[in-house]
Each structure stands twice: as structure tokens, then as C-alpha cells.
Motif scaffolding. Sequence first.
Motif: not given
Length: 358
Positions: A139-141, A168-173, A204-209
Motif C-alpha cells: 500500500x502507498x504511504x 524508501x517506503x518505510x522511510x516515507x511512512x 527514523x522509525x524510532x522517532x516515529x513511534x
Amino acid sequence: MAATVRKWNPRVPVFVGGHHASLSPEDFYCSDIDGVALGEGEMVIRDLVQACEMGRDVKTLPGLVINEPSGPFYTPKRSMVENLDELPIPARHLTRNYRRQYYLGFQKPFSIMETARGCAYRCDFCSVWKFFNGKCRMKSPERVIQEIKTIPEKYIFLADDNFLQSVPRAERIAQLIRENRIKKRFTFQARSDAIVRRPEIVPLLRQAGFWKVFIGFEKIDEEALSQLNKHNSVQNNEEALKILRAHGMEIIAAFIIDPSFQKQDFQRLRQYILDRKLYSPSLTILTPLPGTDLFTQLKEKLVTTNYELFDYVHAVLPTKLKLADFYREFTELYKAGYAWSQIGWEGAAAILRHTFTI
């Protein structure tokens, strides 16, 4: 369940679906079941309901196995959903009263969602890539964020088999989560080699929760790991563990227990878990799931075909240890991974800190 429905009202059409039914529809050939829906269910269930309402012959619908007295009748193959963004967002409000009781460890209130389907790898024990015909779709971000916004629960488990199959998709999410000021706690699944290749995604993921990651370590020996067709390494598992912990990410490490385990094998794994302070490991007994390559390889060795025992905590293959001894060692292994005395004050503090803070 099918027999109960039949007894209640014999005229109600009864179809089953899911991994087991799709990969081994012959297991569901019985008088109480009308047929099997193969693969993804969103479109076929809609078509089934409409056909039954209009009195149409369901044999005209693609993607079904009809249980006829003469044997199973396969309708034409159904195409998979090409664009996952076109799928409706699940109507979670319909299960709100049930979901109040959902939890994952200390995580509650808890919800689950998917952002992708399929896996690019071909592990022998896995039914996922078989079920999705070896295809990966995401699915798109933007669609992911749209769905997250409909979920009231604080804790969300992302059911994708490898959330990092597209970094890149994970980063955008992660970026969109922060831009939309979404305050959730995400547990996700990933392969250790994806983390080792792209360690910059972790902070980056950690900062997003994103705070917990489920990783299939599977084995602690390279040779044993290679036999599963995992195409990964124990070294990658170790390196990913260091990277994740350096950024305050909790790890749920999954291990497969072979029926051939002797006492020393249980002891080695127990010590491995304790030495690395893997506080909540996932421990499963090697189970050949119907339709997998592993099932094809080992089906002649199965000691039972009672699928109620195919739950990862029963040995369905012959064990080298006496069965009672095998289960005793397996139980001790779980006790080592989850006992508060083994976790210690440091581990307890980490769990409570992550549980009660955002």
C-alpha cells in the motif's frame, strides 16, 4: 463450526478460506462445507454473497473449489488484487467491543493492520509466499497513514512479513507519521539482513513511534539456519540486534525448536537467550504447515494429522527425546525467556518504561 451452522440451517451456504484452506482445499472436502475460497477473500466473498442473493450458480465465479458429491470442482483462477490502495479500510467499529480485550504482552489497547502483502523470500516453513503466489504488493504511504488515522488504539501491530522490503517506503511512512503528529506505538516485522543493509532507517522509525520489531532469528547455528532456505545468517541476526538496541528498539526474537533437539540443544539456546537478554522470545516447535515446502518434505514422517495440534507448541514430528522430556525442556526454555528473575531489574525497567510512556 460448519457442522453447527448446518444443524442450525441446512440452507445456509458454508465456505471457508485462509492459508490452510487455500493451500490444501482437499482437507475441507466434507458434506458440511460447500466449498473453499482460494487466496484473498475480499472480492470473492462479495461475489459469493451477490450470487447467493440472486440465486446464481456459484460455479460461474472464479477462485473457488466447490465440494460436489463426485469430488472437488475447481472454478477458473481468480486474479489477485493489483492495487492494494483500492481495498476499503476495514470497518473496525464492527469489532470495537471485542477489541477492548485484544493485547500483545503489556500492549493494550491494541490493534492490528497490514501495509503490504507477500514476501520475496522462500523459506521452507512459511505459507505466506505460497498463499500470495510469490508476489509482493504494498500500500502507498499515504494510504497507510489514512488507515492509521482510523485506529483509536495506542498500540498497533503491522502484520507485514517484512515491513522493510522497501526501505524508501518505510522511510516515507515514518515521515508522514511525524508530519501528521500521530502518537502511536508500532510493532513491526522485519528481516535482520534488511536492518543490517540499511541501518539508517532505524532511528527514523524510532522517532516515529516504532518501538518493537519481531525478527525471525530461527536458529543459532549457520548450518541449521541454511537448511530452512532462509537466505540469512546468524551474523546478521547478531548485528541487527546491536543496531536496534543502540537506538532503543526492543527485539522479539523468534526461534524454531527442532524435534531432533537433545538436552544440550535446549541448554545452548537457553543460554543464548539469557546472554543476549532477549526478554520475550517467540519459541515455536518446527511444524510443517499444510501447503508449504516443509510439509511436502516431511508429511510421511508426521505422527499426527490432527490439525488442532498444529499450533507450534505440540510436536507433530517424532522427537529424539522422550516426548515428556521434550516438553519439559521446551517449558523450561519458555520459563528462561519470560521469568522476571532472569529479566532482572534492568529488563523490567525497560519494559515498564516503554509501556507507560510515548
